[in-house]
Design a protein around this motif. Structure first.
Motif, PDB file in Angstrom:
ATOM      1  N   SER A 225      20.718  -5.451 -21.846  1.00 59.84           N
ATOM      2  CA  SER A 225      20.929  -7.055 -22.815  1.00 59.84           C
ATOM      3  C   SER A 225      22.588  -7.092 -22.752  1.00 59.84           C
ATOM      4  O   SER A 225      23.375  -8.461 -21.994  1.00 59.84           O
ATOM      5  N   PRO A 229      21.978 -10.050 -16.167  1.00 65.04           N
ATOM      6  CA  PRO A 229      21.196 -10.794 -15.738  1.00 65.04           C
ATOM      7  C   PRO A 229      20.633 -12.095 -16.536  1.00 65.04           C
ATOM      8  O   PRO A 229      19.599 -11.084 -17.019  1.00 65.04           O
ATOM      9  N   LYS A 230      20.665 -12.357 -17.752  1.00 62.25           N
ATOM     10  CA  LYS A 230      20.023 -12.978 -18.922  1.00 62.25           C
ATOM     11  C   LYS A 230      18.730 -13.322 -18.540  1.00 62.25           C
ATOM     12  O   LYS A 230      17.137 -12.662 -19.072  1.00 62.25           O
ATOM     13  N   GLU A 231      18.654 -14.335 -17.338  1.00 63.41           N
ATOM     14  CA  GLU A 231      17.292 -14.616 -17.212  1.00 63.41           C
ATOM     15  C   GLU A 231      16.591 -13.294 -16.523  1.00 63.41           C
ATOM     16  O   GLU A 231      15.038 -13.218 -16.390  1.00 63.41           O
ATOM     17  N   VAL A 232      17.606 -12.458 -15.671  1.00 68.69           N
ATOM     18  CA  VAL A 232      16.467 -10.954 -16.067  1.00 68.69           C
ATOM     19  C   VAL A 232      15.908 -10.016 -16.573  1.00 68.69           C
ATOM     20  O   VAL A 232      15.197  -8.978 -16.583  1.00 68.69           O
ATOM     21  N   ARG A 235      12.310  -9.414 -17.790  1.00 64.58           N
ATOM     22  CA  ARG A 235      11.011  -8.447 -16.678  1.00 64.58           C
ATOM     23  C   ARG A 235      11.741  -7.328 -16.599  1.00 64.58           C
ATOM     24  O   ARG A 235      11.234  -6.291 -16.202  1.00 64.58           O
ATOM     25  N   ASP A 267       8.772 -12.029  -8.830  1.00 66.98           N
ATOM     26  CA  ASP A 267       9.413 -12.365 -10.037  1.00 66.98           C
ATOM     27  C   ASP A 267       9.969 -11.367 -10.501  1.00 66.98           C
ATOM     28  O   ASP A 267      10.617 -11.693 -11.339  1.00 66.98           O
TER      29      ASP A 267
END
Length: 453
Positions: A225, A229-232, A235, A267
Protein backbone atom coordinates in the motif's frame (compact mmCIF):
# COMPACT_ATOMS: atom_id res chain seq x y z
CA UNK A 1 24.46 -14.47 14.34
CA UNK A 2 26.91 -15.74 11.75
CA UNK A 3 26.31 -14.53 8.19
CA UNK A 4 28.53 -15.92 5.46
CA UNK A 5 28.07 -12.67 3.50
CA UNK A 6 30.59 -11.17 5.93
CA UNK A 7 33.34 -12.93 3.98
CA UNK A 8 32.19 -11.22 0.79
CA UNK A 9 32.40 -7.86 2.56
CA UNK A 10 35.91 -8.64 3.79
CA UNK A 11 36.97 -9.43 0.22
CA UNK A 12 35.46 -6.12 -0.90
CA UNK A 13 37.36 -4.23 1.81
CA UNK A 14 40.66 -5.83 0.77
CA UNK A 15 40.16 -4.96 -2.91
CA UNK A 16 42.27 -1.90 -3.77
CA UNK A 17 40.07 -1.25 -6.84
CA UNK A 18 36.83 -1.52 -4.91
CA UNK A 19 33.76 0.48 -5.93
CA UNK A 20 30.88 1.52 -3.67
CA UNK A 21 28.97 -1.67 -2.82
CA UNK A 22 25.18 -1.96 -2.92
CA UNK A 23 23.52 -4.71 -0.84
CA UNK A 24 20.13 -5.79 -2.15
CA UNK A 25 17.56 -7.95 -0.45
CA UNK A 26 14.02 -8.17 0.87
CA UNK A 27 12.98 -6.29 3.95
CA UNK A 28 14.16 -7.80 7.27
CA UNK A 29 16.74 -10.20 5.80
CA UNK A 30 19.47 -8.54 7.89
CA UNK A 31 21.05 -5.92 5.62
CA UNK A 32 21.28 -3.20 8.28
CA UNK A 33 22.63 -5.59 10.93
CA UNK A 34 25.23 -6.96 8.51
CA UNK A 35 26.52 -3.52 7.54
CA UNK A 36 26.64 -2.25 11.12
CA UNK A 37 28.34 -5.42 12.37
CA UNK A 38 30.87 -5.16 9.56
CA UNK A 39 31.55 -1.55 10.54
CA UNK A 40 31.77 -2.38 14.25
CA UNK A 41 34.16 -5.30 13.87
CA UNK A 42 36.31 -4.32 10.88
CA UNK A 43 36.62 -0.54 11.12
CA UNK A 44 37.68 2.00 13.68
CA UNK A 45 34.65 4.21 12.91
CA UNK A 46 31.30 3.78 11.21
CA UNK A 47 29.23 6.66 9.78
CA UNK A 48 25.66 5.34 9.57
CA UNK A 49 23.00 7.39 7.76
CA UNK A 50 19.39 6.26 7.33
CA UNK A 51 17.62 7.97 4.41
CA UNK A 52 14.10 6.89 5.36
CA UNK A 53 12.00 10.05 5.84
CA UNK A 54 15.20 12.03 6.25
CA UNK A 55 14.54 15.54 4.89
CA UNK A 56 18.06 16.72 5.70
CA UNK A 57 19.54 14.11 3.38
CA UNK A 58 16.95 14.92 0.69
CA UNK A 59 18.12 18.53 0.77
CA UNK A 60 21.80 17.55 0.87
CA UNK A 61 21.54 15.46 -2.30
CA UNK A 62 19.19 17.81 -4.13
CA UNK A 63 22.03 20.24 -4.76
CA UNK A 64 25.55 19.91 -6.10
CA UNK A 65 26.79 16.30 -5.95
CA UNK A 66 30.36 17.36 -5.26
CA UNK A 67 31.95 14.58 -3.20
CA UNK A 68 33.64 16.88 -0.69
CA UNK A 69 30.38 18.71 -0.01
CA UNK A 70 28.48 15.41 0.39
CA UNK A 71 31.11 13.96 2.74
CA UNK A 72 30.89 17.06 4.90
CA UNK A 73 27.11 16.65 5.14
CA UNK A 74 27.37 12.92 5.92
CA UNK A 75 29.89 13.62 8.70
CA UNK A 76 27.56 16.15 10.29
CA UNK A 77 24.52 13.87 9.97
CA UNK A 78 26.28 10.83 11.46
CA UNK A 79 28.29 12.83 14.00
CA UNK A 80 31.38 10.90 12.90
CA UNK A 81 34.61 12.34 11.55
CA UNK A 82 35.02 10.52 8.25
CA UNK A 83 38.53 9.34 7.45
CA UNK A 84 39.06 7.34 4.23
CA UNK A 85 41.55 5.03 5.96
CA UNK A 86 39.44 3.80 8.87
CA UNK A 87 35.78 4.80 8.40
CA UNK A 88 32.95 2.79 6.88
CA UNK A 89 30.15 4.92 5.38
CA UNK A 90 26.71 3.23 5.44
CA UNK A 91 23.86 4.67 3.39
CA UNK A 92 20.73 2.78 4.48
CA UNK A 93 17.33 2.84 2.69
CA UNK A 94 19.17 4.77 -0.01
CA UNK A 95 16.36 4.26 -2.54
CA UNK A 96 14.40 6.95 -0.67
CA UNK A 97 16.76 9.57 -2.13
CA UNK A 98 17.48 8.63 -5.77
CA UNK A 99 20.12 11.36 -6.08
CA UNK A 100 22.12 9.58 -3.37
CA UNK A 101 22.27 6.51 -5.60
CA UNK A 102 23.39 8.72 -8.47
CA UNK A 103 26.11 10.29 -6.31
CA UNK A 104 27.89 6.92 -5.97
CA UNK A 105 29.01 7.42 -9.56
CA UNK A 106 31.00 10.50 -8.55
CA UNK A 107 32.66 8.71 -5.64
CA UNK A 108 33.74 5.98 -8.06
CA UNK A 109 35.07 8.46 -10.62
CA UNK A 110 36.85 10.80 -8.19
CA UNK A 111 40.44 9.54 -8.05
CA UNK A 112 40.96 11.41 -4.79
CA UNK A 113 38.28 9.29 -3.11
CA UNK A 114 39.16 5.93 -1.58
CA UNK A 115 36.28 5.74 0.84
CA UNK A 116 34.59 2.57 2.00
CA UNK A 117 30.91 3.05 1.06
CA UNK A 118 28.10 0.53 1.56
CA UNK A 119 24.53 1.25 0.44
CA UNK A 120 21.39 -0.79 0.98
CA UNK A 121 17.63 -0.61 0.76
CA UNK A 122 14.65 -2.92 1.02
CA UNK A 123 13.11 -1.58 -2.18
CA UNK A 124 16.27 -0.98 -4.19
CA UNK A 125 15.17 -3.43 -6.87
CA UNK A 126 12.03 -1.38 -7.44
CA UNK A 127 13.99 1.89 -7.51
CA UNK A 128 16.28 0.46 -10.18
CA UNK A 129 13.29 -0.20 -12.43
CA UNK A 130 11.44 3.07 -11.88
CA UNK A 131 13.50 5.48 -13.97
CA UNK A 132 16.08 6.22 -11.28
CA UNK A 133 19.45 7.26 -12.69
CA UNK A 134 21.44 4.22 -11.60
CA UNK A 135 25.28 4.39 -11.68
CA UNK A 136 25.78 1.47 -14.06
CA UNK A 137 29.37 0.25 -14.06
CA UNK A 138 30.28 2.50 -11.13
CA UNK A 139 29.15 0.26 -8.27
CA UNK A 140 29.41 -3.36 -7.22
CA UNK A 141 26.44 -5.23 -5.80
CA UNK A 142 25.62 -8.29 -3.77
CA UNK A 143 22.38 -9.97 -2.79
CA UNK A 144 21.50 -10.89 0.77
CA UNK A 145 18.94 -13.62 1.37
CA UNK A 146 17.36 -15.13 4.49
CA UNK A 147 19.70 -17.39 6.45
CA UNK A 148 20.61 -20.55 4.58
CA UNK A 149 20.34 -23.95 6.25
CA UNK A 150 24.11 -23.82 6.89
CA UNK A 151 23.76 -20.48 8.67
CA UNK A 152 20.76 -21.83 10.56
CA UNK A 153 22.88 -24.73 11.87
CA UNK A 154 25.44 -22.25 13.21
CA UNK A 155 22.71 -20.07 14.74
CA UNK A 156 21.23 -22.99 16.73
CA UNK A 157 24.64 -24.09 18.02
CA UNK A 158 25.04 -27.04 15.67
CA UNK A 159 28.37 -25.90 14.26
CA UNK A 160 29.73 -29.45 14.46
CA UNK A 161 27.11 -30.71 12.03
CA UNK A 162 27.74 -27.71 9.80
CA UNK A 163 31.47 -28.53 9.72
CA UNK A 164 30.77 -32.15 8.72
CA UNK A 165 28.62 -30.97 5.81
CA UNK A 166 31.12 -28.26 4.82
CA UNK A 167 33.81 -30.95 4.64
CA UNK A 168 31.45 -33.09 2.50
CA UNK A 169 31.91 -35.96 4.93
CA UNK A 170 28.60 -37.59 4.06
CA UNK A 171 29.56 -40.91 5.65
CA UNK A 172 29.89 -39.11 8.99
CA UNK A 173 26.73 -37.10 8.29
CA UNK A 174 24.78 -40.34 7.79
CA UNK A 175 25.60 -41.27 11.40
CA UNK A 176 23.79 -38.12 12.54
CA UNK A 177 21.00 -38.25 9.98
CA UNK A 178 18.26 -38.23 12.62
CA UNK A 179 19.57 -34.98 14.10
CA UNK A 180 20.06 -33.38 10.69
CA UNK A 181 16.54 -34.35 9.61
CA UNK A 182 15.08 -32.92 12.82
CA UNK A 183 16.96 -29.66 12.27
CA UNK A 184 15.80 -29.59 8.66
CA UNK A 185 12.19 -30.02 9.79
CA UNK A 186 12.59 -27.08 12.11
CA UNK A 187 14.17 -25.01 9.35
CA UNK A 188 11.15 -25.70 7.14
CA UNK A 189 8.97 -24.20 9.86
CA UNK A 190 11.27 -21.42 11.11
CA UNK A 191 12.84 -20.47 7.80
CA UNK A 192 15.74 -18.07 7.55
CA UNK A 193 14.38 -14.64 8.47
CA UNK A 194 16.84 -13.41 11.14
CA UNK A 195 14.17 -12.38 13.67
CA UNK A 196 12.46 -15.78 13.43
CA UNK A 197 15.78 -17.66 13.71
CA UNK A 198 16.87 -15.56 16.70
CA UNK A 199 13.58 -16.28 18.48
CA UNK A 200 13.88 -20.01 17.82
CA UNK A 201 17.54 -20.11 18.88
CA UNK A 202 16.64 -18.37 22.14
CA UNK A 203 14.12 -20.87 23.53
CA UNK A 204 12.77 -23.05 20.71
CA UNK A 205 9.27 -21.59 21.10
CA UNK A 206 7.58 -22.17 17.73
CA UNK A 207 4.56 -20.06 18.70
CA UNK A 208 6.82 -17.04 19.05
CA UNK A 209 8.39 -17.87 15.70
CA UNK A 210 5.01 -18.00 14.00
CA UNK A 211 3.99 -14.71 15.64
CA UNK A 212 7.09 -13.04 14.22
CA UNK A 213 6.47 -14.51 10.77
CA UNK A 214 2.87 -13.28 10.75
CA UNK A 215 4.08 -9.81 11.72
CA UNK A 216 6.58 -9.84 8.87
CA UNK A 217 3.87 -10.88 6.43
CA UNK A 218 1.69 -8.02 7.67
CA UNK A 219 4.60 -5.59 7.25
CA UNK A 220 5.18 -6.77 3.69
CA UNK A 221 1.50 -6.31 2.88
CA UNK A 222 1.60 -2.78 4.29
CA UNK A 223 4.54 -2.07 1.99
CA UNK A 224 2.27 -2.88 -0.96
CA UNK A 225 0.00 0.00 0.00
CA UNK A 226 2.86 2.39 0.78
CA UNK A 227 5.13 1.87 -2.19
CA UNK A 228 3.36 0.12 -5.07
CA UNK A 229 1.39 2.01 -7.74
CA UNK A 230 -2.21 2.24 -6.58
CA UNK A 231 -3.62 0.58 -9.67
CA UNK A 232 -1.37 -2.47 -9.19
CA UNK A 233 -1.89 -3.03 -5.44
CA UNK A 234 -4.97 -5.34 -5.73
CA UNK A 235 -3.15 -7.55 -8.22
CA UNK A 236 0.00 -7.66 -6.09
CA UNK A 237 -2.12 -8.91 -3.21
CA UNK A 238 -3.75 -11.54 -5.43
CA UNK A 239 -0.39 -12.85 -6.63
CA UNK A 240 1.10 -12.76 -3.11
CA UNK A 241 -1.85 -14.58 -1.55
CA UNK A 242 -1.92 -17.05 -4.44
CA UNK A 243 1.67 -18.29 -4.31
CA UNK A 244 1.01 -21.05 -1.71
CA UNK A 245 -1.88 -22.49 -3.75
CA UNK A 246 0.15 -22.26 -6.97
CA UNK A 247 2.97 -24.28 -5.36
CA UNK A 248 0.48 -26.78 -3.93
CA UNK A 249 -0.55 -27.87 -7.43
CA UNK A 250 0.87 -31.07 -8.92
CA UNK A 251 2.13 -28.96 -11.82
CA UNK A 252 3.64 -25.93 -10.08
CA UNK A 253 3.74 -23.80 -13.22
CA UNK A 254 2.18 -20.40 -12.50
CA UNK A 255 -1.37 -20.30 -13.87
CA UNK A 256 -3.02 -16.88 -14.08
CA UNK A 257 -6.55 -18.29 -14.10
CA UNK A 258 -5.97 -19.71 -10.61
CA UNK A 259 -5.86 -16.10 -9.40
CA UNK A 260 -8.95 -14.99 -11.27
CA UNK A 261 -11.09 -16.67 -13.90
CA UNK A 262 -10.17 -15.41 -17.33
CA UNK A 263 -7.00 -13.66 -16.13
CA UNK A 264 -4.19 -13.15 -18.63
CA UNK A 265 -0.47 -12.49 -18.35
CA UNK A 266 -0.75 -8.78 -19.13
CA UNK A 267 -3.10 -8.36 -16.14
CA UNK A 268 -0.49 -9.52 -13.62
CA UNK A 269 2.94 -8.93 -15.19
CA UNK A 270 3.58 -5.70 -13.27
CA UNK A 271 2.41 -7.21 -10.00
CA UNK A 272 4.76 -10.20 -10.35
CA UNK A 273 7.65 -7.94 -11.38
CA UNK A 274 7.06 -5.74 -8.33
CA UNK A 275 7.20 -8.72 -5.94
CA UNK A 276 10.36 -10.02 -7.60
CA UNK A 277 12.04 -6.59 -7.64
CA UNK A 278 11.56 -6.14 -3.89
CA UNK A 279 12.93 -9.64 -3.23
CA UNK A 280 9.75 -11.22 -1.87
CA UNK A 281 9.37 -13.71 -4.73
CA UNK A 282 11.71 -15.52 -7.09
CA UNK A 283 10.81 -16.42 -10.66
CA UNK A 284 12.09 -19.68 -12.14
CA UNK A 285 11.52 -19.75 -15.91
CA UNK A 286 11.06 -22.81 -18.09
CA UNK A 287 13.74 -23.68 -20.63
CA UNK A 288 13.09 -25.33 -23.98
CA UNK A 289 16.49 -27.00 -24.22
CA UNK A 290 19.17 -28.22 -21.85
CA UNK A 291 22.13 -26.52 -23.48
CA UNK A 292 24.58 -23.68 -22.81
CA UNK A 293 23.69 -20.89 -22.32
CA UNK A 294 20.46 -21.70 -20.53
CA UNK A 295 19.33 -18.08 -20.64
CA UNK A 296 19.09 -18.30 -24.42
CA UNK A 297 16.47 -21.05 -24.13
CA UNK A 298 14.25 -19.64 -21.39
CA UNK A 299 10.55 -18.99 -21.93
CA UNK A 300 9.77 -15.82 -20.04
CA UNK A 301 6.02 -16.44 -20.21
CA UNK A 302 6.21 -19.88 -18.53
CA UNK A 303 7.52 -19.97 -14.99
CA UNK A 304 7.17 -21.02 -11.36
CA UNK A 305 6.98 -18.47 -8.57
CA UNK A 306 8.62 -19.16 -5.21
CA UNK A 307 8.68 -17.14 -2.00
CA UNK A 308 11.85 -15.61 -0.53
CA UNK A 309 11.67 -17.86 2.54
CA UNK A 310 10.34 -21.33 3.34
CA UNK A 311 9.24 -20.23 6.83
CA UNK A 312 7.17 -17.38 5.38
CA UNK A 313 5.57 -19.84 2.94
CA UNK A 314 4.76 -22.21 5.83
CA UNK A 315 3.26 -19.32 7.81
CA UNK A 316 1.15 -18.13 4.87
CA UNK A 317 -0.16 -21.67 4.48
CA UNK A 318 -0.88 -21.85 8.25
CA UNK A 319 1.20 -24.99 8.64
CA UNK A 320 0.65 -26.21 12.20
CA UNK A 321 3.69 -26.80 14.40
CA UNK A 322 2.31 -30.26 15.25
CA UNK A 323 3.13 -31.31 11.69
CA UNK A 324 6.76 -31.32 12.79
CA UNK A 325 5.99 -34.22 15.11
CA UNK A 326 4.18 -36.27 12.49
CA UNK A 327 7.04 -38.29 11.01
CA UNK A 328 8.29 -36.72 7.81
CA UNK A 329 4.92 -35.19 6.92
CA UNK A 330 6.38 -31.69 6.76
CA UNK A 331 8.49 -32.71 3.77
CA UNK A 332 5.47 -33.87 1.77
CA UNK A 333 2.98 -31.15 2.71
CA UNK A 334 1.47 -29.33 -0.28
CA UNK A 335 2.77 -32.02 -2.66
CA UNK A 336 6.35 -31.27 -1.74
CA UNK A 337 5.96 -27.49 -2.16
CA UNK A 338 7.97 -26.76 0.99
CA UNK A 339 10.80 -28.98 -0.22
CA UNK A 340 11.00 -27.32 -3.64
CA UNK A 341 10.84 -23.92 -1.93
CA UNK A 342 13.68 -24.98 0.39
CA UNK A 343 15.86 -26.12 -2.53
CA UNK A 344 15.20 -22.94 -4.52
CA UNK A 345 16.13 -20.87 -1.48
CA UNK A 346 19.38 -22.77 -0.87
CA UNK A 347 20.41 -22.55 -4.53
CA UNK A 348 20.21 -18.76 -4.23
CA UNK A 349 21.64 -18.28 -0.74
CA UNK A 350 24.36 -20.95 -0.77
CA UNK A 351 25.35 -21.07 -4.44
CA UNK A 352 24.04 -17.84 -6.01
CA UNK A 353 22.68 -20.05 -8.76
CA UNK A 354 20.35 -18.78 -11.50
CA UNK A 355 17.67 -21.48 -11.65
CA UNK A 356 15.45 -22.67 -14.49
CA UNK A 357 13.21 -25.70 -14.88
CA UNK A 358 12.41 -28.01 -17.79
CA UNK A 359 9.25 -29.84 -18.76
CA UNK A 360 8.54 -31.97 -21.81
CA UNK A 361 6.23 -30.55 -24.47
CA UNK A 362 3.99 -33.60 -24.90
CA UNK A 363 4.44 -35.62 -21.72
CA UNK A 364 4.44 -35.21 -17.95
CA UNK A 365 8.24 -35.33 -17.68
CA UNK A 366 9.78 -32.49 -15.66
CA UNK A 367 13.11 -31.57 -14.05
CA UNK A 368 12.60 -29.27 -11.08
CA UNK A 369 15.73 -27.15 -11.45
CA UNK A 370 18.29 -26.81 -14.24
CA UNK A 371 21.51 -24.95 -13.46
CA UNK A 372 24.58 -23.84 -15.36
CA UNK A 373 27.97 -24.10 -13.69
CA UNK A 374 31.39 -23.63 -15.28
CA UNK A 375 30.02 -24.34 -18.75
CA UNK A 376 28.14 -27.47 -17.66
CA UNK A 377 24.40 -28.08 -17.44
CA UNK A 378 23.35 -29.51 -14.07
CA UNK A 379 19.80 -30.92 -13.89
CA UNK A 380 18.46 -31.26 -10.34
CA UNK A 381 15.42 -33.34 -9.43
CA UNK A 382 13.86 -32.79 -5.99
CA UNK A 383 12.27 -35.63 -4.06
CA UNK A 384 10.49 -34.88 -0.79
CA UNK A 385 10.83 -38.47 0.46
CA UNK A 386 13.33 -41.32 0.09
CA UNK A 387 12.09 -41.93 -3.45
CA UNK A 388 14.91 -43.13 -5.63
CA UNK A 389 12.96 -43.09 -8.89
CA UNK A 390 14.37 -40.41 -11.19
CA UNK A 391 12.86 -41.23 -14.59
CA UNK A 392 12.48 -37.64 -15.80
CA UNK A 393 16.00 -36.79 -14.68
CA UNK A 394 17.50 -39.81 -16.47
CA UNK A 395 15.56 -39.00 -19.64
CA UNK A 396 16.78 -35.38 -19.56
CA UNK A 397 20.41 -36.48 -19.08
CA UNK A 398 20.11 -38.88 -22.02
CA UNK A 399 18.20 -36.45 -24.26
CA UNK A 400 20.85 -33.74 -24.03
CA UNK A 401 23.91 -35.96 -23.68
CA UNK A 402 24.81 -34.71 -20.22
CA UNK A 403 27.45 -36.51 -18.13
CA UNK A 404 25.21 -36.81 -15.04
CA UNK A 405 22.25 -35.45 -13.10
CA UNK A 406 21.63 -34.70 -9.42
CA UNK A 407 18.78 -36.02 -7.30
CA UNK A 408 18.17 -34.21 -4.02
CA UNK A 409 16.17 -36.29 -1.57
CA UNK A 410 15.89 -37.66 1.96
CA UNK A 411 18.15 -40.56 0.98
CA UNK A 412 21.79 -40.76 2.02
CA UNK A 413 24.60 -39.65 -0.26
CA UNK A 414 25.19 -42.03 -3.13
CA UNK A 415 27.14 -41.69 -6.36
CA UNK A 416 26.46 -43.67 -9.53
CA UNK A 417 27.82 -43.46 -13.05
CA UNK A 418 25.20 -40.97 -14.27
CA UNK A 419 23.75 -39.76 -10.98
CA UNK A 420 24.61 -38.06 -7.71
CA UNK A 421 22.12 -38.50 -4.88
CA UNK A 422 22.60 -35.59 -2.51
CA UNK A 423 20.76 -35.40 0.84
CA UNK A 424 18.49 -32.39 1.23
CA UNK A 425 20.58 -31.21 4.17
CA UNK A 426 23.76 -31.32 2.06
CA UNK A 427 22.74 -29.17 -0.91
CA UNK A 428 25.37 -26.53 -0.08
CA UNK A 429 27.98 -28.97 -1.43
CA UNK A 430 26.34 -29.17 -4.87
CA UNK A 431 28.97 -27.24 -6.84
CA UNK A 432 31.89 -29.11 -5.26
CA UNK A 433 30.22 -32.48 -5.82
CA UNK A 434 29.52 -31.61 -9.47
CA UNK A 435 33.11 -30.47 -10.01
CA UNK A 436 34.43 -33.70 -8.52
CA UNK A 437 32.02 -35.76 -10.63
CA UNK A 438 33.00 -33.87 -13.78
CA UNK A 439 36.68 -34.53 -13.09
CA UNK A 440 35.99 -38.25 -12.74
CA UNK A 441 33.99 -38.23 -15.96
CA UNK A 442 36.74 -36.46 -17.93
CA UNK A 443 39.54 -38.46 -16.33
CA UNK A 444 38.13 -41.96 -15.62
CA UNK A 445 41.57 -43.21 -14.62
CA UNK A 446 41.33 -41.29 -11.35
CA UNK A 447 40.47 -43.34 -8.24
CA UNK A 448 36.74 -43.99 -8.29
CA UNK A 449 36.36 -42.51 -11.78
CA UNK A 450 33.67 -43.99 -13.98
CA UNK A 451 32.46 -46.61 -11.49
CA UNK A 452 29.53 -46.95 -9.14
CA UNK A 453 30.15 -46.13 -5.49
Amino acid sequence: MKRFAMQRLEEWKADKDRLPLIIRGARQVGKTWLMKEFGRTRFKKCAYINFDQNKRMQHLFSGDLNTERILQGLAIESDVEINPADTLIILDEVQEVPQALQSLKYFAEDERCSYYILAAGSLLGIAMHSGTSFPVGKVDSMNLYPLSFSEFLCAVKSEGLYEILAQRDFAMAANFKDRLVDLLKNYYFVGGMPAAVAAYAKDGNLKNVRRIQKRLISDYEQDFSKHAPKEVIPRIRMVWDGVPSQLAKENKKFIYSVLREGARAKDFELAIQWLCDCGLCHKVSRIKKGAVPLKAYQELSVFKLYMADVGILAAMADLDARTLLNGNAIFTEFKGALTEQYVCQQLLAELEAASYYWSAEKSCGEVDFVLQHEGNIIPVEVKAEENLNAKSLKNFVAKYGLPFGVRVSMSDYREQEKLINLPLYGIAALWEECEAKTAKTLFPGLPGGGSDI
